[in-house]
Design a protein around this motif. Structure first.
Motif, PDB file in Angstrom:
ATOM      1  N   PRO A 164       0.809  -1.227   0.000  1.00 52.27           N
ATOM      2  CA  PRO A 164       0.000   0.000   0.000  1.00 52.27           C
ATOM      3  C   PRO A 164       0.837   1.270   0.000  1.00 52.27           C
ATOM      4  CG  PRO A 164      -0.120  -1.111   2.132  1.00 52.27           C
ATOM      5  CD  PRO A 164       0.551  -2.052   1.192  1.00 52.27           C
ATOM      6  N   ASP A 165       2.039   1.207   0.517  1.00 50.92           N
ATOM      7  CA  ASP A 165       2.869   2.413   0.569  1.00 50.92           C
ATOM      8  C   ASP A 165       3.300   2.871  -0.813  1.00 50.92           C
ATOM      9  OD1 ASP A 165       2.713   2.579   3.327  1.00 50.92           O
ATOM     10  OD2 ASP A 165       4.525   1.389   3.646  1.00 50.92           O
ATOM     11  N   THR A 166       3.399   1.956  -1.748  1.00 53.03           N
ATOM     12  CA  THR A 166       3.767   2.328  -3.117  1.00 53.03           C
ATOM     13  C   THR A 166       2.568   2.311  -4.060  1.00 53.03           C
ATOM     14  OG1 THR A 166       4.376   0.015  -3.581  1.00 53.03           O
ATOM     15  CG2 THR A 166       6.135   1.516  -2.872  1.00 53.03           C
ATOM     16  N   THR A 167       1.540   1.579  -3.704  1.00 56.06           N
ATOM     17  CA  THR A 167       0.360   1.470  -4.573  1.00 56.06           C
ATOM     18  C   THR A 167      -0.539   2.685  -4.441  1.00 56.06           C
ATOM     19  OG1 THR A 167       0.407  -0.952  -4.429  1.00 56.06           O
ATOM     20  CG2 THR A 167      -1.669   0.069  -5.100  1.00 56.06           C
ATOM     21  N   VAL A 168      -0.710   3.177  -3.226  1.00 53.19           N
ATOM     22  CA  VAL A 168      -1.591   4.327  -2.985  1.00 53.19           C
ATOM     23  C   VAL A 168      -0.788   5.618  -3.154  1.00 53.19           C
ATOM     24  CG1 VAL A 168      -3.093   5.499  -1.338  1.00 53.19           C
ATOM     25  CG2 VAL A 168      -3.055   2.982  -1.443  1.00 53.19           C
ATOM     26  N   VAL A 169      -1.186   6.435  -4.115  1.00 53.36           N
ATOM     27  CA  VAL A 169      -0.531   7.719  -4.385  1.00 53.36           C
ATOM     28  C   VAL A 169      -1.377   8.818  -3.751  1.00 53.36           C
ATOM     29  CG1 VAL A 169       0.263   9.327  -6.154  1.00 53.36           C
ATOM     30  CG2 VAL A 169       0.409   6.854  -6.546  1.00 53.36           C
ATOM     31  N   ARG A 170      -0.754   9.610  -2.878  1.00 48.88           N
ATOM     32  CA  ARG A 170      -1.462  10.663  -2.155  1.00 48.88           C
ATOM     33  C   ARG A 170      -1.030  12.028  -2.710  1.00 48.88           C
ATOM     34  NH1 ARG A 170      -3.493   8.148   2.487  1.00 48.88           N
ATOM     35  NH2 ARG A 170      -4.050  10.209   3.328  1.00 48.88           N
ATOM     36  N   LEU A 171      -1.933  12.684  -3.413  1.00 48.02           N
ATOM     37  CA  LEU A 171      -1.616  13.987  -3.994  1.00 48.02           C
ATOM     38  C   LEU A 171      -1.697  15.081  -2.931  1.00 48.02           C
ATOM     39  CD1 LEU A 171      -3.471  14.007  -7.430  1.00 48.02           C
ATOM     40  CD2 LEU A 171      -1.038  13.630  -6.986  1.00 48.02           C
ATOM     41  N   THR A 172      -0.681  15.910  -2.859  1.00 45.31           N
ATOM     42  CA  THR A 172      -0.626  16.993  -1.880  1.00 45.31           C
ATOM     43  C   THR A 172      -0.685  18.343  -2.575  1.00 45.31           C
ATOM     44  OG1 THR A 172       1.783  16.993  -1.934  1.00 45.31           O
ATOM     45  CG2 THR A 172       0.733  15.601  -0.277  1.00 45.31           C
ATOM     46  N   PRO A 173      -1.222  19.364  -1.904  1.00 46.52           N
ATOM     47  CA  PRO A 173      -1.207  20.712  -2.485  1.00 46.52           C
ATOM     48  C   PRO A 173       0.217  21.215  -2.679  1.00 46.52           C
ATOM     49  CG  PRO A 173      -2.752  20.573  -0.637  1.00 46.52           C
ATOM     50  CD  PRO A 173      -1.930  19.316  -0.612  1.00 46.52           C
ATOM     51  N   ARG A 174       0.370  22.220  -3.480  1.00 45.22           N
ATOM     52  CA  ARG A 174       1.674  22.837  -3.704  1.00 45.22           C
ATOM     53  C   ARG A 174       2.152  23.521  -2.426  1.00 45.22           C
ATOM     54  NH1 ARG A 174       0.849  25.254  -9.869  1.00 45.22           N
ATOM     55  NH2 ARG A 174      -0.355  23.433 -10.607  1.00 45.22           N
ATOM     56  N   PRO A 175       3.455  23.686  -2.268  1.00 43.39           N
ATOM     57  CA  PRO A 175       3.971  24.333  -1.049  1.00 43.39           C
ATOM     58  C   PRO A 175       3.305  25.683  -0.816  1.00 43.39           C
ATOM     59  CG  PRO A 175       5.779  23.387  -2.298  1.00 43.39           C
ATOM     60  CD  PRO A 175       4.551  23.249  -3.162  1.00 43.39           C
ATOM     61  N   GLY A 176       2.860  25.890   0.418  1.00 41.67           N
ATOM     62  CA  GLY A 176       2.216  27.148   0.778  1.00 41.67           C
ATOM     63  C   GLY A 176       0.744  27.217   0.453  1.00 41.67           C
ATOM     64  N   GLU A 177       0.185  26.162  -0.149  1.00 40.52           N
ATOM     65  CA  GLU A 177      -1.234  26.142  -0.493  1.00 40.52           C
ATOM     66  C   GLU A 177      -1.958  25.096   0.352  1.00 40.52           C
ATOM     67  OE1 GLU A 177      -1.845  25.806  -4.692  1.00 40.52           O
ATOM     68  OE2 GLU A 177      -0.553  27.515  -5.171  1.00 40.52           O
ATOM     69  N   ASP A 178      -3.250  25.290   0.550  1.00 39.38           N
ATOM     70  CA  ASP A 178      -4.038  24.403   1.404  1.00 39.38           C
ATOM     71  C   ASP A 178      -4.880  23.407   0.630  1.00 39.38           C
ATOM     72  OD1 ASP A 178      -3.528  25.472   4.173  1.00 39.38           O
ATOM     73  OD2 ASP A 178      -4.280  27.310   3.247  1.00 39.38           O
ATOM     74  N   THR A 179      -5.137  23.682  -0.657  1.00 33.01           N
ATOM     75  CA  THR A 179      -6.028  22.831  -1.432  1.00 33.01           C
ATOM     76  C   THR A 179      -5.373  22.428  -2.748  1.00 33.01           C
ATOM     77  OG1 THR A 179      -7.081  24.791  -2.404  1.00 33.01           O
ATOM     78  CG2 THR A 179      -8.112  23.863  -0.436  1.00 33.01           C
ATOM     79  N   LEU A 180      -5.843  21.318  -3.299  1.00 34.10           N
ATOM     80  CA  LEU A 180      -5.349  20.864  -4.593  1.00 34.10           C
ATOM     81  C   LEU A 180      -5.907  21.732  -5.710  1.00 34.10           C
ATOM     82  CD1 LEU A 180      -5.758  16.973  -4.333  1.00 34.10           C
ATOM     83  CD2 LEU A 180      -3.600  18.224  -4.505  1.00 34.10           C
ATOM     84  N   ARG A 181      -5.107  21.950  -6.721  1.00 27.32           N
ATOM     85  CA  ARG A 181      -5.616  22.537  -7.951  1.00 27.32           C
ATOM     86  C   ARG A 181      -6.045  21.395  -8.874  1.00 27.32           C
ATOM     87  NH1 ARG A 181      -1.299  27.301  -9.620  1.00 27.32           N
ATOM     88  NH2 ARG A 181      -0.875  28.082  -7.502  1.00 27.32           N
ATOM     89  N   THR A 182      -7.008  21.672  -9.729  1.00 25.33           N
ATOM     90  CA  THR A 182      -7.427  20.658 -10.693  1.00 25.33           C
ATOM     91  C   THR A 182      -6.234  20.184 -11.514  1.00 25.33           C
ATOM     92  OG1 THR A 182      -9.646  21.605 -10.830  1.00 25.33           O
ATOM     93  CG2 THR A 182      -8.953  20.188 -12.648  1.00 25.33           C
ATOM     94  N   SER A 183      -5.357  21.109 -11.883  1.00 22.47           N
ATOM     95  CA  SER A 183      -4.201  20.735 -12.698  1.00 22.47           C
ATOM     96  C   SER A 183      -3.228  19.834 -11.940  1.00 22.47           C
ATOM     97  CB  SER A 183      -3.475  21.984 -13.199  1.00 22.47           C
ATOM     98  OG  SER A 183      -3.050  22.791 -12.115  1.00 22.47           O
ATOM     99  N   ASP A 184      -3.231  19.890 -10.599  1.00 18.97           N
ATOM    100  CA  ASP A 184      -2.380  18.977  -9.840  1.00 18.97           C
ATOM    101  C   ASP A 184      -2.783  17.533 -10.123  1.00 18.97           C
ATOM    102  OD1 ASP A 184      -1.107  21.154  -8.681  1.00 18.97           O
ATOM    103  OD2 ASP A 184      -2.368  21.131  -6.888  1.00 18.97           O
ATOM    104  N   VAL A 185      -4.085  17.311 -10.289  1.00 21.47           N
ATOM    105  CA  VAL A 185      -4.593  15.965 -10.561  1.00 21.47           C
ATOM    106  C   VAL A 185      -4.411  15.620 -12.034  1.00 21.47           C
ATOM    107  CG1 VAL A 185      -6.563  14.411 -10.355  1.00 21.47           C
ATOM    108  CG2 VAL A 185      -6.302  16.305  -8.734  1.00 21.47           C
ATOM    109  N   THR A 186      -4.829  16.510 -12.911  1.00 25.00           N
ATOM    110  CA  THR A 186      -4.785  16.188 -14.340  1.00 25.00           C
ATOM    111  C   THR A 186      -3.354  16.083 -14.855  1.00 25.00           C
ATOM    112  OG1 THR A 186      -5.036  18.548 -14.900  1.00 25.00           O
ATOM    113  CG2 THR A 186      -7.047  17.218 -14.764  1.00 25.00           C
TER     114      THR A 186
END
Length: 440
Positions: A164-186
């Protein structure tokens, strides 16, 4: 906005916006508070709580008790014959929920069924839709996913013999930001999508209140060859959804938050109709997975219908279904478009008040300011102190009920069905009184 230096009964004003303005707004835009039971205040000078915790547990509709007692009375009067002879017969009872649940999430009736609890449903859906093979094994989630989702996908990875440590990818916001941008996912999907078997994100993030761009991310995930599912626990009943038209593969949601169906209430699932009747999809089966027309012929082999009801396993719990049905009738009567518009007005008002309070205090609103990127929740991060301690003070000293997410986030959800502008004003007033101003 009042020009006085005091508001009646409050003494010196703690911030610029006056209480009288909130009352005027409520008179012009009243909502549907009269349809709900509002708990009494545990503190402060108002009889009712300012209840802004509907993103954790919604309030009880006044109709729920009467309707539930009617179902109980059918059991008292009819015993087993209630399956066919009750005013709302139990055998097809779940079908009463199908239409309004489908309308709520923008789906066809064949694509939605109310059943089980949220994480159980996610596991049942992942049996069908998480099928790792070759390079395509990874599961993409947000780093701030609700813990239950994290536990579920990690356990699915282990079940398939993966790390699970390599299978599950956890997307994080950019440094200094609190939320994901759509482009972070796409962007991730464009670069590494050939390794992703499943995208499973929260439609509205439980912590920050961010509304994800569901159609854009769904299209990017499917273009990359991945299956795309959504946890809509904080989205269903909060924001308009069009799951069928957005081409979502599957989704699941609970009904005890914005859907006001009671603690631990039944959840629901959506499966796009392109998957319905597909004999290659693995599924767990049980008594209710077979077609209703031949169920009581008691065949040893299931005959699943070409609808989402093939994912059902057990017969539905009638007394748990009743509150969901009652709540969904409210949403059908009021309509999500009207609720969304009131939500924008109410949340925007609270945001304006919080801007005044946070300007001189160690508090930061981390929810996106763009109304298109949020539902009705505004999350406030504390610069110091405990979120749990603050919510206790808000409740016991001011009668304001909010929700703490430790260590430092307090969530306020002005729910458009029953929250008021005055509730929002009380939140800001209580925060201004409770959190010490920073010295400049």
């Amino acid at each position: 906005m009042s020009g006085n230096d005091t508001d009646p009964g409050t003494g010196p004003r703690r911030f610029a916006s006056g209480e009288a303005e909130a009352h005027r707004l409520d008179a012009a835009d009243p909502g549907h508070r009269h349809l709900f039971h509002v708990p009494p205040a545990d503190g402060g000078r108002y009889p009712e709580a300012a209840y802004l915790a509907g993103n954790s547990l919604g309030l009880q509709p006044r109709a729920t008790r009467t309707e539930l007692l009617a179902d109980l009375d059918a059991w008292r009067r009819l015993g087993v014959e209630g399956h066919l002879e009750a005013d709302r017969p139990w055998l097809p009872y779940h079908e009463l929920l199908t239409g309004p649940a489908a309308r709520l999430v923008g789906a066809r009736p064949t694509e939605v069924v109310v059943m089980n609890s949220l994480t159980v449903n996610l596991h049942l859906l992942m049996v069908s839709f998480y099928r790792p093979a070759g390079r395509r094994t990874r599961i993409l989630i947000e780093d701030s996913a609700f813990p239950s989702d994290s536990y579920a996908v990690r356990s699915q990875a282990r079940f398939h013999g993966l790390d699970p440590d390599t299978t599950v990818v956890r997307l994080t916001p950019r440094p200094g930001e609190d939320t994901l941008r759509t482009s972070d996912v796409t962007d991730f999907l464009a670069a590494e999508g050939d390794t992703v078997a499943l995208v499973l994100l929260g439609g509205v993030n439980y912590l920050t209140g961010e509304l994800m761009d569901i159609p854009t991310i769904t299209a990017a995930g499917r273009a990359a060859g991945a299956v795309v599912g959504w946890d809509l626990a904080h989205a269903a009943g909060n924001v308009p959804l069009s799951l069928h038209d957005w081409d979502v593969d599957f989704a699941a949601w609970c009904s005890y938050k914005y859907l006001n169906s009671g603690p631990g209430a039944l959840a629901a699932v959506f499966v796009h109709d392109r998957h319905l009747g597909d004999p290659t999809l693995p599924r767990f089966e049980g008594w209710w997975s077979t077609e209703a027309a031949t169920r009581f012929e008691m065949p040893p082999v299931s005959r699943p219908p070409a609808t989402v009801e093939a994912w059902q396993i057990s017969n539905p719990p009638i007394f748990a279904m009743g509150p969901v049905r009652t709540s969904l009738e409210l949403f059908d009567a009021v309509g999500m478009p009207a609720l969304r518009e009131r939500s924008r007005r109410l949340t925007g008002y609270l945001e304006r008040l919080l801007d005044e309070v946070t300007a001189s205090r160690p508090l930061t609103v981390v929810t996106p300011r763009d109304p298109d990127r949020r539902g009705c929740q505004l999350s406030v991060r504390l610069g110091a102190g405990s979120a749990a301690d603050l919510t206790k003070r808000l409740r016991h000293e001011h009668g304001v009920v909010a929700d703490a997410r430790e260590p430092d986030v307090v969530r306020f959800a002005p729910v458009p069905l029953y929250s008021t502008y005055h509730d929002c004003w009380r939140v800001a007033d209580a925060l201004a009184a409770t959190v010490t101003e920073e010295r400049r």
